[in-house]
Design a protein around this motif. Structure first.
Motif, PDB file in Angstrom:
ATOM      1  N   LYS A   6      29.647  54.661  31.342  1.00  0.00           N
ATOM      2  CA  LYS A   6      29.920  53.805  32.487  1.00  0.00           C
ATOM      3  C   LYS A   6      28.944  52.636  32.488  1.00  0.00           C
ATOM      4  CE  LYS A   6      30.441  53.715  37.458  1.00  0.00           C
ATOM      5  NZ  LYS A   6      30.372  54.476  38.708  1.00  0.00           N
ATOM      6  N   CYS A   7      29.491  51.443  32.549  1.00  0.00           N
ATOM      7  CA  CYS A   7      28.690  50.230  32.591  1.00  0.00           C
ATOM      8  C   CYS A   7      28.415  49.851  34.046  1.00  0.00           C
ATOM      9  CB  CYS A   7      29.449  49.106  31.880  1.00  0.00           C
ATOM     10  SG  CYS A   7      28.501  47.574  31.754  1.00  0.00           S
ATOM     11  N   ASP A   8      27.355  49.111  34.275  1.00  0.00           N
ATOM     12  CA  ASP A   8      27.023  48.635  35.621  1.00  0.00           C
ATOM     13  C   ASP A   8      28.120  47.740  36.199  1.00  0.00           C
ATOM     14  OD1 ASP A   8      24.632  50.013  35.572  1.00  0.00           O
ATOM     15  OD2 ASP A   8      23.453  48.267  34.955  1.00  0.00           O
ATOM     16  N   CYS A   9      28.952  47.133  35.337  1.00  0.00           N
ATOM     17  CA  CYS A   9      30.024  46.255  35.814  1.00  0.00           C
ATOM     18  C   CYS A   9      31.227  47.055  36.332  1.00  0.00           C
ATOM     19  CB  CYS A   9      30.472  45.298  34.707  1.00  0.00           C
ATOM     20  SG  CYS A   9      31.480  46.036  33.410  1.00  0.00           S
ATOM     21  N   GLY A  10      31.191  48.382  36.174  1.00  0.00           N
ATOM     22  CA  GLY A  10      32.277  49.230  36.654  1.00  0.00           C
ATOM     23  C   GLY A  10      33.206  49.729  35.563  1.00  0.00           C
ATOM     24  N   ASN A  11      33.113  49.184  34.380  1.00  0.00           N
ATOM     25  CA  ASN A  11      33.903  49.632  33.244  1.00  0.00           C
ATOM     26  C   ASN A  11      33.473  51.055  32.886  1.00  0.00           C
ATOM     27  OD1 ASN A  11      35.781  49.331  31.205  1.00  0.00           O
ATOM     28  ND2 ASN A  11      34.490  48.027  29.927  1.00  0.00           N
ATOM     29  N   ASP A  12      34.406  51.996  32.775  1.00  0.00           N
ATOM     30  CA  ASP A  12      34.013  53.360  32.430  1.00  0.00           C
ATOM     31  C   ASP A  12      35.134  54.117  31.723  1.00  0.00           C
ATOM     32  OD1 ASP A  12      35.687  53.742  34.626  1.00  0.00           O
ATOM     33  OD2 ASP A  12      34.531  55.417  35.372  1.00  0.00           O
ATOM     34  N   CYS A  52      29.844  47.022  26.121  1.00  0.00           N
ATOM     35  CA  CYS A  52      30.946  46.898  27.075  1.00  0.00           C
ATOM     36  C   CYS A  52      31.765  45.666  26.717  1.00  0.00           C
ATOM     37  CB  CYS A  52      30.395  46.767  28.494  1.00  0.00           C
ATOM     38  SG  CYS A  52      31.647  46.484  29.757  1.00  0.00           S
ATOM     39  N   CYS A  55      31.716  42.961  30.066  1.00  0.00           N
ATOM     40  CA  CYS A  55      30.588  42.075  30.394  1.00  0.00           C
ATOM     41  C   CYS A  55      29.641  41.845  29.217  1.00  0.00           C
ATOM     42  CB  CYS A  55      29.813  42.637  31.582  1.00  0.00           C
ATOM     43  SG  CYS A  55      28.929  44.162  31.204  1.00  0.00           S
ATOM     44  N   GLU A  57      27.345  43.720  27.984  1.00  0.00           N
ATOM     45  CA  GLU A  57      26.076  44.455  28.002  1.00  0.00           C
ATOM     46  C   GLU A  57      26.160  45.571  26.966  1.00  0.00           C
ATOM     47  OE1 GLU A  57      23.205  43.980  29.660  1.00  0.00           O
ATOM     48  OE2 GLU A  57      24.030  42.142  30.526  1.00  0.00           O
TER      49      GLU A  57
END
Length: 64
Positions: A6-12, A52, A55, A57
């Motif tokens: 899970k990325c901080d941007c919400g992608n998971d 990700c 974004c 990251e």
């Protein structure tokens, strides 16, 4: 078991992992993440970098 990325941007994603079975993580990245670098030393996996695609990251997983 499940492996979650899970990325901080919400992608998971959630990767199903059956006990005592091989999991091909690359097959489950679902165009949301990608493996951008793999480091092998002396025929042993040392690091994997996962990025990700939303974004850009990234994180490095170390296997020492």
């Amino acid at each position: 078991m499940n492996i979650k990325i899970k990325c901080d941007c919400g992608n998971d994603i959630s990767i199903p992992a059956s006990s005592r079975k091989l999991v091909m993580i690359r097959d489950y990245l679902q165009n949301k993440f990608e493996i951008i670098n793999v480091k092998v030393e002396n025929n042993r996996l040392k690091e994997i970098e996962i990025q990700c695609r939303n974004c850009n990251e990234w994180i490095t997983l170390n296997f020492d």
